[in-house]
Design an enzyme around this catalytic site. Structure first.
Site, PDB file in Angstrom:
ATOM      1  N   VAL A   1       0.838  -1.112   0.002  1.00 10.45           N
ATOM      2  CA  VAL A   1       0.061   0.059  -0.017  1.00 10.45           C
ATOM      3  C   VAL A   1       0.846   1.453  -0.094  1.00 10.45           C
ATOM      4  CG1 VAL A   1      -1.819  -0.860   1.061  1.00 10.45           C
ATOM      5  CG2 VAL A   1      -0.402   0.367   2.608  1.00 10.45           C
TER       6      VAL A   1
ATOM      7  N   TYR B   1       0.704   6.274  15.202  1.00 10.28           N
ATOM      8  CA  TYR B   1      -0.467   5.665  15.063  1.00 10.28           C
ATOM      9  C   TYR B   1      -1.726   6.178  15.020  1.00 10.28           C
ATOM     10  CZ  TYR B   1      -3.334   1.376  15.190  1.00 10.28           C
ATOM     11  OH  TYR B   1      -4.407   0.333  15.235  1.00 10.28           O
ATOM     12  N   ALA B   2      -1.776   7.002  16.311  1.00 11.06           N
ATOM     13  CA  ALA B   2      -3.018   7.478  16.689  1.00 11.06           C
ATOM     14  C   ALA B   2      -3.456   8.873  15.507  1.00 11.06           C
ATOM     15  CB  ALA B   2      -3.018   8.417  17.978  1.00 11.06           C
TER      16      ALA B   2
END
Ligand code: NAD
Length: 287
Positions: free
Chosen positions: A64, A155-156
């Site tokens: 991706v 990540y957040a």
């Protein structure tokens, strides 16, 4: 009554060789859909496709983070399965916890590239098909879209970005008769959680402050079933475990209070000191 019948439809799912992605494929196939299993490794994709059943799935290795590779994956799916009615942008990685100050720039960039830009590239490649077929997009976020991301800022941040992307897509695609859902999961029992949380004593200490009911883990098959039900109903939000829905609704009030609490909480600050001391350590990601 389902408003989007999956029988005879075609879906492309990224990060589908294992975990939530594979479980989603299983539930899609159970509804009569055919799926393209997209993941990094061809053998793993083929093995997953074989488990889904002869004639039900094809495996395509694609990354991706590579726009061309995602476009090729969509083209092959159209060629071999006839089109793409549903895209589930699920591929994602987590990293070993560290404060933003201690996190290497390479890890930071990688997490954003896979989790946020990877979702964008996946949707971008599939969108002409989705629009032409009045299909549906699912972008996989996390409760970290609205939970404070201490120890895991990229990540957040990536998940908050994915949430914004999915919300806008839903409204923008309405004119084409297509839909979009944002999926938010709490804790699902997958390799990501085993590698990023269970293998790290500091993650365990950080999560000790979270009320036990919110730490409940669901098996991947429940997350997969949740995604598929969300597609059938063209739900804007897919949230599992369901108890996170109340938090999501109350976030505007709860989050400022919790943020202040964490600034003052001695135990949280002690863990953050240890996470801050990880500067210079090797920082693995979960894929
Ligand atoms: N497990 C949880 O508790 C949880 C909670 C909230 C959100 N999520 C999200 O759900 C999604 C799936 O997570 P999971 O728990 O099944 O993780 P997992 O690690 O078990 O599976 C992720 C899959 O994505 C693949 N992948 C990683 N990078 C890729 C890339 N560049 N290109 C293509 N494929 C790639 C991996 O090879 C792997 O097969 C992720 O986006 C994750 O952030 C998981």
């Amino acid at each position: 009554m389902a408003s989007f019948d999956l029988s005879g439809k075609t879906a492309l799912v990224t990060g589908a060789a294992r975990g939530i992605g594979f479980a989603t494929c299983e539930r899609l196939v159970a509804r009569g859909a055919r799926v393209a299993v997209i993941d990094l490794d061809q053998e793993a994709c083929d093995a997953a496709a074989a488990r889904l059943g002869e004639g039900r799935a094809i495996g395509i290795a694609a990354d991706v983070t590579d726009r061309g590779s995602m476009q090729q994956a969509v083209a092959r799916t159209v060629e071999e399965l006839g089109g793409v009615d549903v895209v589930v942008a699920n591929a994602g990685i987590a990293h070993k916890g560290a404060t933003f100050r201690a996190l290497g720039t390479e890890t930071f960039d990688r997490v954003i590239d896979v989790n946020l830009m990877g979702v964008v590239r996946t949707v971008e490649a599939a969108l002409p098909q989705i629009v032409a077929r009045r299909g549906h997009v699912v972008v996989v976020a996390s409760v970290y879209a609205f939970v404070n991301g201490i120890g895991t800022t990229p990540y957040a941040m990536s998940k908050a970005g994915v949430e914004q992307f999915g919300r806008a897509l839903r409204v923008e695609l309405a004119q084409h008769g297509a839909g979009a859902s944002v999926a938010y999961f709490g804790f699902i029992d997958t390799e990501m959680v085993h590698k990023a949380l269970d293998a790290d004593p500091l993650a365990e200490r950080l999560l000790a402050a979270v009320p036990k009911p919110f730490l409940k883990r669901l098996p991947p098959k429940e997350a997969g079933e949740g995604i598929v039900r969300g597609i059938e109903r063209r739900q804007p939000r897919i949230i599992y475990p369901r108890r996170w829905t109340a938090y999501s609704v109350a976030r505007g009030i709860v989050n400022p209070l919790l943020d202040t609490l964490m600034v003052r909480d001695a135990k949280t600050q002690a863990v953050l000191r240890d996470l801050d001391a990880r500067a210079g350590e090797e920082q693995q990601t979960t894929a």
